[in-house]
Every structure is written in structure tokens, then in C-alpha cells.
Design a protein around this motif. Structure first.
Motif, PDB file in Angstrom:
ATOM      1  N   TYR A  46      31.448  -2.906  33.554  1.00  0.00           N
ATOM      2  CA  TYR A  46      32.196  -1.658  33.454  1.00  0.00           C
ATOM      3  C   TYR A  46      31.382  -0.556  32.785  1.00  0.00           C
ATOM      4  CZ  TYR A  46      36.283  -4.112  35.082  1.00  0.00           C
ATOM      5  OH  TYR A  46      37.155  -4.829  35.842  1.00  0.00           O
ATOM      6  N   GLY A  47      30.540  -0.881  31.841  1.00  0.00           N
ATOM      7  CA  GLY A  47      29.686   0.107  31.189  1.00  0.00           C
ATOM      8  C   GLY A  47      28.567   0.598  32.084  1.00  0.00           C
ATOM      9  N   TYR A  49      28.849   0.697  35.699  1.00  0.00           N
ATOM     10  CA  TYR A  49      29.642   0.517  36.909  1.00  0.00           C
ATOM     11  C   TYR A  49      29.011   1.185  38.130  1.00  0.00           C
ATOM     12  CZ  TYR A  49      33.788   0.187  39.831  1.00  0.00           C
ATOM     13  OH  TYR A  49      34.654  -0.102  40.850  1.00  0.00           O
ATOM     14  N   ASP A  72      30.256   4.969  33.891  1.00  0.00           N
ATOM     15  CA  ASP A  72      31.359   4.015  33.776  1.00  0.00           C
ATOM     16  C   ASP A  72      32.332   4.070  34.950  1.00  0.00           C
ATOM     17  OD1 ASP A  72      32.722   6.366  33.354  1.00  0.00           O
ATOM     18  OD2 ASP A  72      33.469   5.815  31.375  1.00  0.00           O
ATOM     19  N   THR A  78      26.731   6.375  30.587  1.00  0.00           N
ATOM     20  CA  THR A  78      26.749   5.364  29.522  1.00  0.00           C
ATOM     21  C   THR A  78      25.366   4.925  29.076  1.00  0.00           C
ATOM     22  OG1 THR A  78      26.924   3.587  31.161  1.00  0.00           O
ATOM     23  CG2 THR A  78      28.992   4.490  30.274  1.00  0.00           C
TER      24      THR A  78
END
Length: 93
Positions: A46-47, A49, A72, A78
Motif C-alpha cells: 500500500y505504501g 501502490y 500510495d 511515499t
């Protein structure tokens, strides 16, 4: 906005015509605002993505599309922007 969904955790899924390229270092374009980002791969978490590349195509005012960073999936970057060697990709493909 819908929550991101990981189809293949831990893997990078490259979009058609995209692939890994050598990293040269941090983005050297201090004045670039990294606008017009385009997604070139789905990421492993998710970080991380979406892998995006800078959409500023002008060498004088930006990265000329030669910098990439992870987002993200909701537009927030990120990781640091990294300068990549797109010329190496052209000589090996």
C-alpha cells in the motif's frame, strides 16, 4: 475515493512497454514540481501502490520524464523521487 486493492502483494506489475531501469540517484531537478504524473506499474504494498514517473517533459524546467517515485494510490508520494537512466533501457531492448 475507493481504497486501493493489492492483487499480487510483494510483486511489481509493469504496464505494457514499461520495465525496470537503472537508478542514477536522487532527482537532481531541484525546481521540478513533478506534475502530470503517469502510473507505469502497480506496486508490492500500500505504501508503494503505484510507480509514477514525472510528467514534466521539458529538460529546462523539469525531469523530462526521467524521474520516478512510489505513491500510495491516492496521489500522495511515499518515497523520494529518483533519477533513472532511460537511455540504458533503449540500448538493451
Amino acid at each position: 475515493m475507493a481504497e486501493p486493492h493489492l492483487d499480487h502483494p510483494g510483486e511489481i506489475s509493469w504496464f505494457s512497454g514499461e520495465h525496470p531501469v537503472p537508478v542514477l540517484g536522487p532527482c537532481p531537478h531541484a525546481d521540478c514540481r513533478h506534475l502530470g504524473q503517469s502510473v507505469i506499474a502497480w506496486g508490492p504494498s500500500y505504501g508503494r501502490y503505484e510507480l509514477v514517473e514525472c510528467g514534466i517533459r521539458d529538460d529546462a524546467t523539469g525531469c523530462a520524464g526521467r524521474c520516478r517515485a512510489w505513491s500510495d494510490g491516492q496521489g500522495r508520494i511515499t518515497t523520494a523521487w529518483l533519477h533513472v537512466d532511460l537511455d540504458a533501457a533503449r540500448t538493451t531492448t
